[in-house]
Design a protein around this motif. Structure first.
Motif, PDB file in Angstrom:
ATOM      1  N   ASP A  20       0.844  -1.197   0.000  1.00 32.39           N
ATOM      2  CA  ASP A  20       0.000   0.000   0.000  1.00 32.39           C
ATOM      3  C   ASP A  20       0.881   1.250   0.000  1.00 32.39           C
ATOM      4  OD1 ASP A  20      -2.343   1.561   0.094  1.00 32.39           O
ATOM      5  OD2 ASP A  20      -3.325   0.086   1.370  1.00 32.39           O
ATOM      6  N   TYR A  21       0.235   2.404  -0.059  1.00 33.45           N
ATOM      7  CA  TYR A  21       0.990   3.655  -0.183  1.00 33.45           C
ATOM      8  C   TYR A  21       0.138   4.807   0.281  1.00 33.45           C
ATOM      9  CZ  TYR A  21      -1.128   1.824  -4.419  1.00 33.45           C
ATOM     10  OH  TYR A  21      -1.941   1.160  -5.289  1.00 33.45           O
ATOM     11  N   VAL A  22       0.812   5.888   0.674  1.00 32.26           N
ATOM     12  CA  VAL A  22       0.087   7.126   1.001  1.00 32.26           C
ATOM     13  C   VAL A  22       0.733   8.246   0.190  1.00 32.26           C
ATOM     14  CG1 VAL A  22      -0.416   6.315   3.334  1.00 32.26           C
ATOM     15  CG2 VAL A  22       1.545   7.797   2.967  1.00 32.26           C
ATOM     16  N   GLU A  75      -2.776  -4.667  10.282  1.00 27.94           N
ATOM     17  CA  GLU A  75      -1.576  -3.957  10.756  1.00 27.94           C
ATOM     18  C   GLU A  75      -1.173  -2.843   9.798  1.00 27.94           C
ATOM     19  OE1 GLU A  75       0.267  -7.384  13.647  1.00 27.94           O
ATOM     20  OE2 GLU A  75       1.108  -7.156  11.617  1.00 27.94           O
ATOM     21  N   VAL A  76      -1.211  -3.150   8.510  1.00 30.40           N
ATOM     22  CA  VAL A  76      -0.851  -2.110   7.540  1.00 30.40           C
ATOM     23  C   VAL A  76      -1.892  -0.982   7.592  1.00 30.40           C
ATOM     24  CG1 VAL A  76      -0.373  -1.578   5.118  1.00 30.40           C
ATOM     25  CG2 VAL A  76       0.329  -3.785   6.054  1.00 30.40           C
ATOM     26  N   GLY A  77      -3.173  -1.370   7.709  1.00 28.86           N
ATOM     27  CA  GLY A  77      -4.238  -0.358   7.768  1.00 28.86           C
ATOM     28  C   GLY A  77      -4.067   0.565   8.959  1.00 28.86           C
ATOM     29  N   ALA A  78      -3.752  -0.022  10.123  1.00 25.98           N
ATOM     30  CA  ALA A  78      -3.581   0.800  11.334  1.00 25.98           C
ATOM     31  C   ALA A  78      -2.366   1.706  11.184  1.00 25.98           C
ATOM     32  CB  ALA A  78      -3.420  -0.114  12.554  1.00 25.98           C
ATOM     33  N   ALA A  79      -1.303   1.179  10.589  1.00 22.26           N
ATOM     34  CA  ALA A  79      -0.092   1.992  10.387  1.00 22.26           C
ATOM     35  C   ALA A  79      -0.404   3.170   9.459  1.00 22.26           C
ATOM     36  CB  ALA A  79       1.028   1.124   9.806  1.00 22.26           C
ATOM     37  N   ILE A  80      -1.132   2.885   8.387  1.00 27.12           N
ATOM     38  CA  ILE A  80      -1.470   3.949   7.426  1.00 27.12           C
ATOM     39  C   ILE A  80      -2.292   5.033   8.113  1.00 27.12           C
ATOM     40  CG2 ILE A  80      -2.939   4.478   5.428  1.00 27.12           C
ATOM     41  CD1 ILE A  80      -1.886   2.004   4.096  1.00 27.12           C
ATOM     42  N   ASP A  81      -3.284   4.621   8.883  1.00 25.09           N
ATOM     43  CA  ASP A  81      -4.128   5.628   9.554  1.00 25.09           C
ATOM     44  C   ASP A  81      -3.282   6.537  10.450  1.00 25.09           C
ATOM     45  OD1 ASP A  81      -6.310   4.714   8.286  1.00 25.09           O
ATOM     46  OD2 ASP A  81      -7.316   3.872  10.037  1.00 25.09           O
ATOM     47  N   GLU A  82      -2.341   5.922  11.168  1.00 20.31           N
ATOM     48  CA  GLU A  82      -1.519   6.749  12.064  1.00 20.31           C
ATOM     49  C   GLU A  82      -0.626   7.696  11.257  1.00 20.31           C
ATOM     50  OE1 GLU A  82       0.084   4.541  15.395  1.00 20.31           O
ATOM     51  OE2 GLU A  82       1.403   6.239  15.900  1.00 20.31           O
ATOM     52  N   VAL A  83      -0.119   7.191  10.151  1.00 21.67           N
ATOM     53  CA  VAL A  83       0.737   8.035   9.288  1.00 21.67           C
ATOM     54  C   VAL A  83      -0.086   9.201   8.722  1.00 21.67           C
ATOM     55  CG1 VAL A  83       1.942   8.051   7.056  1.00 21.67           C
ATOM     56  CG2 VAL A  83       2.408   6.234   8.711  1.00 21.67           C
ATOM     57  N   LEU A  84      -1.307   8.912   8.298  1.00 21.83           N
ATOM     58  CA  LEU A  84      -2.136   9.971   7.706  1.00 21.83           C
ATOM     59  C   LEU A  84      -2.540  11.006   8.766  1.00 21.83           C
ATOM     60  CD1 LEU A  84      -4.424   7.924   5.274  1.00 21.83           C
ATOM     61  CD2 LEU A  84      -2.336   9.182   4.759  1.00 21.83           C
ATOM     62  N   ARG A  85      -2.845  10.518   9.954  1.00 17.95           N
ATOM     63  CA  ARG A  85      -3.185  11.474  11.037  1.00 17.95           C
ATOM     64  C   ARG A  85      -1.985  12.360  11.339  1.00 17.95           C
ATOM     65  NH1 ARG A  85      -5.984   6.952  13.368  1.00 17.95           N
ATOM     66  NH2 ARG A  85      -4.254   6.608  14.780  1.00 17.95           N
ATOM     67  N   ARG A  86      -0.811  11.761  11.261  1.00 18.20           N
ATOM     68  CA  ARG A  86       0.418  12.519  11.509  1.00 18.20           C
ATOM     69  C   ARG A  86       0.556  13.642  10.467  1.00 18.20           C
ATOM     70  NH1 ARG A  86       4.100  13.592  14.939  1.00 18.20           N
ATOM     71  NH2 ARG A  86       6.182  13.907  14.141  1.00 18.20           N
ATOM     72  N   ALA A  87       0.283  13.290   9.204  1.00 17.68           N
ATOM     73  CA  ALA A  87       0.367  14.307   8.135  1.00 17.68           C
ATOM     74  C   ALA A  87      -0.624  15.428   8.416  1.00 17.68           C
ATOM     75  CB  ALA A  87       0.086  13.667   6.779  1.00 17.68           C
ATOM     76  N   GLN A  88      -1.838  15.066   8.807  1.00 17.26           N
ATOM     77  CA  GLN A  88      -2.848  16.101   9.109  1.00 17.26           C
ATOM     78  C   GLN A  88      -2.379  16.962  10.281  1.00 17.26           C
ATOM     79  OE1 GLN A  88      -6.193  13.446   9.763  1.00 17.26           O
ATOM     80  NE2 GLN A  88      -7.065  13.876   7.736  1.00 17.26           N
ATOM     81  N   ASP A  89      -1.823  16.321  11.313  1.00 15.15           N
ATOM     82  CA  ASP A  89      -1.385  17.077  12.498  1.00 15.15           C
ATOM     83  C   ASP A  89      -0.228  18.025  12.173  1.00 15.15           C
ATOM     84  OD1 ASP A  89      -3.327  15.794  13.898  1.00 15.15           O
ATOM     85  OD2 ASP A  89      -1.983  14.341  14.862  1.00 15.15           O
ATOM     86  N   LEU A  90       0.527  17.683  11.132  1.00 21.53           N
ATOM     87  CA  LEU A  90       1.638  18.568  10.745  1.00 21.53           C
ATOM     88  C   LEU A  90       1.158  19.693   9.814  1.00 21.53           C
ATOM     89  CD1 LEU A  90       4.456  15.901  10.130  1.00 21.53           C
ATOM     90  CD2 LEU A  90       4.376  17.603  11.962  1.00 21.53           C
ATOM     91  N   GLY A  91      -0.146  19.779   9.636  1.00 29.14           N
ATOM     92  CA  GLY A  91      -0.689  20.863   8.803  1.00 29.14           C
ATOM     93  C   GLY A  91      -0.845  20.469   7.348  1.00 29.14           C
ATOM     94  N   GLY A  92      -0.791  19.160   7.075  1.00 32.53           N
ATOM     95  CA  GLY A  92      -0.876  18.711   5.692  1.00 32.53           C
ATOM     96  C   GLY A  92      -2.243  18.146   5.340  1.00 32.53           C
ATOM     97  N   SER A  93      -2.313  17.582   4.132  1.00 28.02           N
ATOM     98  CA  SER A  93      -3.533  16.914   3.676  1.00 28.02           C
ATOM     99  C   SER A  93      -3.217  15.437   3.490  1.00 28.02           C
ATOM    100  CB  SER A  93      -3.996  17.512   2.352  1.00 28.02           C
ATOM    101  OG  SER A  93      -5.010  16.700   1.799  1.00 28.02           O
TER     102      SER A  93
END
Ligand SMILES: Cc1cc2nc3c(=O)[nH]c(=O)nc-3n(C[C@H](O)[C@H](O)[C@H](O)COP(=O)(O)OP(=O)(O)OC[C@H]3O[C@@H](n4cnc5c(N)ncnc54)[C@H](O)[C@@H]3O)c2cc1C
Length: 453
Positions: free
Chosen positions: A330-332, A389-407
């Motif tokens: 998968d990828y983000v 596991e991959v799904g949970a990792a992706i969600d955390e990564v995406l939330r991190r991007a949002q928290d850093l002011g990203g999309s």
């Protein structure tokens, strides 16, 4: 029209395939019917009939969407637009072309080149994706920095609304006559209307395109050099900067090596030469080492090959399904403030490893703020666990991007895959979006469930 057993299995799902970490069904659902309209009038008639039957309507282009945006439910009517593929006009003097929505991007590009212009949208999926699908996802291609996203290149557009009304937005470069109505259909994944035709900007075929490849000593130094180049006003035709990581047990060998950038400029010879003088000076300052030219040539020549893996090798089964059967891949694709890219990189790699997921590639594409992260997790018996596991990792990564002011996503849209993060992404904007949807489609017929609508 196809119904029942006559519906080909490929309509069960688009390119959100079983190898991805999405919790959506690995088999998808066969729709109730597939209609292949040949004209805008037929699309309008089909939408009206679907309304009377209270059926959802799902627009289908090339089926290459990566987020499940074209996935039907079992009660829906799929409108496959690929029967509408005529080029209506090419206006070389105005540098525009008008075509029906189901035309494949590569065919539109070919038609424009016969008039000395090219289509500015050049995604990896160009040989299969359609004009309507690219507009509905507001896709981004290799030359997206220089020529804009697909939506940026749309000058005018024709769309069928949920009640069958045909809306036509004038094809002009700029207008200040209220709401820019064509934008309602850009990136909204067929939830507000079915695009039936569009007028796009053309770009004169440049005198010269020149691409080179370089190794950089570290990702951070390469990124800083690229930022400097953009700040100096260079506008690359292509910029793909990527580092790769070894994945034990992966389906293809990946060697950890120095980060590589493929960089290209286009235009009159003098402009290309001057751009390369500035770029080379900056890259030398960052310790870059030039790679043999054949590497850049090969990168460019094969840039669309991956999409052929999405072709069926058996009914409903793609080459990619077979190739990736033992792995979750998968990828983000997140957009970040430039100042946060390295911080995101550190955090995201740590998050993946914490979930036992291997990063396979990290990079920026078209401009330094647009970040791609690829990952893998061999299945080793427990498929559901690997995907979770991959799904949970992706969600955390995406939330991190949002928290850093990203999309959380800059290129492939939301579909069904990212719906659960839409509230976090848009805040009160999601309610505004839903009100727009209710206003245009009160019965909720057009592609329900996608984009959080
Ligand atoms: C290997 C691979 C590489 C890719 N590379 C890129 C890339 O470089 N850049 C990029 O942007 N994307 C890329 N994609 C994703 C995909 O190709 C794009 O999202 C593309 O724009 C989808 O076009 P499509 O015609 O296949 O649309 P579909 O997958 O058929 O549909 C996508 C969405 O648009 C809606 N839709 C389709 N047609 C219409 C219409 N006429 N009116 C209204 N709504 C419509 C569908 O309902 C769905 O929600 C890639 C996909 C794959 C598999």
């Amino acid at each position: 029209m196809w119904t029942g057993d006559r519906i080909p299995p490929r309509y069960r799902m688009d390119a959100l395939r079983p190898s991805r970490a999405s919790p959506s069904s690995e088999r998808g659902e066969l729709p109730a019917a597939v209609v292949l309209p040949k004209s805008t009038a037929e699309v309008s008639a089909a939408v009206r009939v679907a309304g009377r039957l209270r059926r959802p309507v799902v627009a289908w282009g090339g089926g290459t969407g990566l987020m499940g945006g074209a996935r039907p439910t079992s009660d829906s009517i799929v409108l496959d637009l690929r029967g509408m593929r005529r080029v209506r006009t090419v206006d070389r003097a105005s540098c525009t072309a008008t075509a029906e929505a189901g035309i494949v991007l590569e065919d539109l590009d070919r038609a424009m080149r016969r008039h000395g212009m090219l289509l500015g949208h050049d995604p990896w999926s160009r040989p299969r994706a359609t004009l309507g699908g690219a507009i509905a996802t507001n896709g981004l291609g290799y030359s997206g920095y220089l020529r804009g996203s697909m939506g940026d290149q749309v000058l005018g557009l024709e769309a069928v609304l949920a009640d069958g009304t045909v809306l036509r937005a004038r094809a002009v470069p700029r207008s200040t006559t209220g709401l820019d109505l064509k934008r309602l259909f850009v990136g909204t994944e067929g939830t507000l209307g079915i695009v039936t035709a569009a007028t796009v900007r053309g770009f004169p075929v440049p005198e010269r395109e020149e691409l080179h490849a370089f190794h950089l000593p570290t990702f951070a130094r390469g990124l800083a050099a690229l930022c400097r180049m953009y700040d100096e006003g260079l506008a690359p035709l292509v910029m793909d900067f990527q580092e790769e990581f070894e994945v034990p047990g992966g389906p293809w060998p990946i060697e950890r090596g120095p980060p590589t950038v493929y960089l290209g400029f286009s235009g009159p010879r003098e402009v290309v030469a001057a751009s390369w003088r500035v770029a080379r000076r900056t890259l030398r300052g960052a310790g870059a080492r030039a790679r043999p030219d054949r590497e850049a040539r090969e990168f460019w020549r094969t840039r669309h090959d991956i999409i052929y893996r999405m072709d069926e090798v058996a009914p409903g089964v793609t080459g990619a399904d077979l190739f990736l059967k033992d792995v979750v891949f998968d990828y983000v694709h997140v957009a970040l403030p430039r100042s946060r890219v390295l911080e995101f990189r550190r955090g995201a790699l740590r998050i993946l490893r914490g979930y036992g997921v291997f990063p396979s590639g990290f990079g920026v594409w078209t401009q330094p703020e647009l970040v791609a992260l690829e990952m893998m997790r061999p299945i080793r018996g427990d498929r559901a666990r690997a995907k979770a596991e991959v799904g949970a990792a992706i969600d955390e990564v995406l939330r991190r991007a949002q928290d850093l002011g990203g999309s959380m996503e800059y290129v492939h849209g939301v579909g069904v895959k990212l719906v659960h993060l839409m509230g976090r992404e848009l805040g009160a904007g999601l309610d505004v979006f839903r009100r727009v949807k209710r206003g245009l489609d009160p019965g909720g017929r057009l592609n329900p469930g996608k984009l959080g609508l």
